[in-house]
Design a protein around this motif. Sequence first.
Motif, PDB file in Angstrom:
ATOM      1  N   PHE A 150     -13.067   5.094  -3.968  1.00 53.37           N
ATOM      2  CA  PHE A 150     -13.627   5.128  -5.580  1.00 53.37           C
ATOM      3  C   PHE A 150     -13.326   4.026  -5.754  1.00 53.37           C
ATOM      4  N   CYS A 151     -11.981   3.062  -5.115  1.00 54.10           N
ATOM      5  CA  CYS A 151     -11.291   2.352  -5.416  1.00 54.10           C
ATOM      6  C   CYS A 151     -12.186   1.254  -5.963  1.00 54.10           C
ATOM      7  N   ALA A 152     -11.659   0.524  -6.793  1.00 55.27           N
ATOM      8  CA  ALA A 152     -12.984  -0.287  -7.494  1.00 55.27           C
ATOM      9  C   ALA A 152     -13.169  -1.401  -7.070  1.00 55.27           C
ATOM     10  N   VAL A 153     -12.498  -1.493  -6.292  1.00 58.24           N
ATOM     11  CA  VAL A 153     -12.507  -3.040  -5.038  1.00 58.24           C
ATOM     12  C   VAL A 153     -13.135  -3.084  -4.338  1.00 58.24           C
ATOM     13  N   GLN A 154     -12.356  -2.160  -3.274  1.00 63.02           N
ATOM     14  CA  GLN A 154     -12.378  -2.189  -1.583  1.00 63.02           C
ATOM     15  C   GLN A 154     -12.345  -2.970  -1.183  1.00 63.02           C
ATOM     16  N   CYS A 155     -10.852  -3.838  -1.307  1.00 64.13           N
ATOM     17  CA  CYS A 155     -10.421  -4.620  -0.477  1.00 64.13           C
ATOM     18  C   CYS A 155     -10.264  -4.718   1.225  1.00 64.13           C
ATOM     19  N   ARG A 156     -10.824  -5.753   1.642  1.00 60.57           N
ATOM     20  CA  ARG A 156     -10.986  -5.348   3.221  1.00 60.57           C
ATOM     21  C   ARG A 156     -11.058  -6.949   3.774  1.00 60.57           C
ATOM     22  N   THR A 157      -9.695  -7.035   5.512  1.00 62.58           N
ATOM     23  CA  THR A 157      -9.831  -8.098   6.032  1.00 62.58           C
ATOM     24  C   THR A 157     -10.829  -8.852   6.158  1.00 62.58           C
ATOM     25  N   ASP A 158     -10.933 -10.116   6.622  1.00 61.66           N
ATOM     26  CA  ASP A 158     -12.135 -10.364   7.367  1.00 61.66           C
ATOM     27  C   ASP A 158     -12.372  -9.825   8.853  1.00 61.66           C
ATOM     28  N   VAL A 159     -13.465  -9.927   9.219  1.00 56.50           N
ATOM     29  CA  VAL A 159     -13.523  -9.212  11.208  1.00 56.50           C
ATOM     30  C   VAL A 159     -13.391 -10.671  12.044  1.00 56.50           C
ATOM     31  N   PHE A 160     -11.827  -9.738  12.735  1.00 56.03           N
ATOM     32  CA  PHE A 160     -11.182  -9.789  13.757  1.00 56.03           C
ATOM     33  C   PHE A 160     -11.505  -9.308  15.157  1.00 56.03           C
ATOM     34  N   ALA A 161     -11.983 -10.309  16.537  1.00 54.73           N
ATOM     35  CA  ALA A 161     -11.886 -10.272  17.579  1.00 54.73           C
ATOM     36  C   ALA A 161     -10.159  -9.348  18.333  1.00 54.73           C
ATOM     37  N   SER A 162      -9.160  -9.593  17.778  1.00 62.00           N
ATOM     38  CA  SER A 162      -8.514  -8.576  17.857  1.00 62.00           C
ATOM     39  C   SER A 162      -7.747  -7.859  17.083  1.00 62.00           C
ATOM     40  N   ILE A 163      -7.497  -6.262  17.164  1.00 60.53           N
ATOM     41  CA  ILE A 163      -6.777  -5.234  15.879  1.00 60.53           C
ATOM     42  C   ILE A 163      -5.447  -5.767  15.372  1.00 60.53           C
TER      43      ILE A 163
END
Length: 80
Positions: free
Chosen positions: A49-62
């Motif tokens: 329910f977060c209005a932004v739903q932010c996330r990182t780019d996709v990476f090959a390493s955690i």
Amino acid sequence: MMANEMKWTTSQRNGLKPCPFCGTPPMERGRVADNATSTQWQIGCSNPFCAVQCRTDVFASIVNAEDAWQSREEATNASK
């Protein structure tokens, strides 16, 4: 599901900064190709329910995904 389509798996992440917009702990998303030669990782808000739903780019390493999440600019300092 197509052979080259990868499915995300998710798990809660402890010890990382919360979402800068809603304060919810982040979630780790990872996926591995069918041939197990490619992995992708992403860290993002776990609140549906977060209005932004932010996330990182996709990476090959955690580790790189965690570094991106931890080093992000805070919402109060964002220049937009």
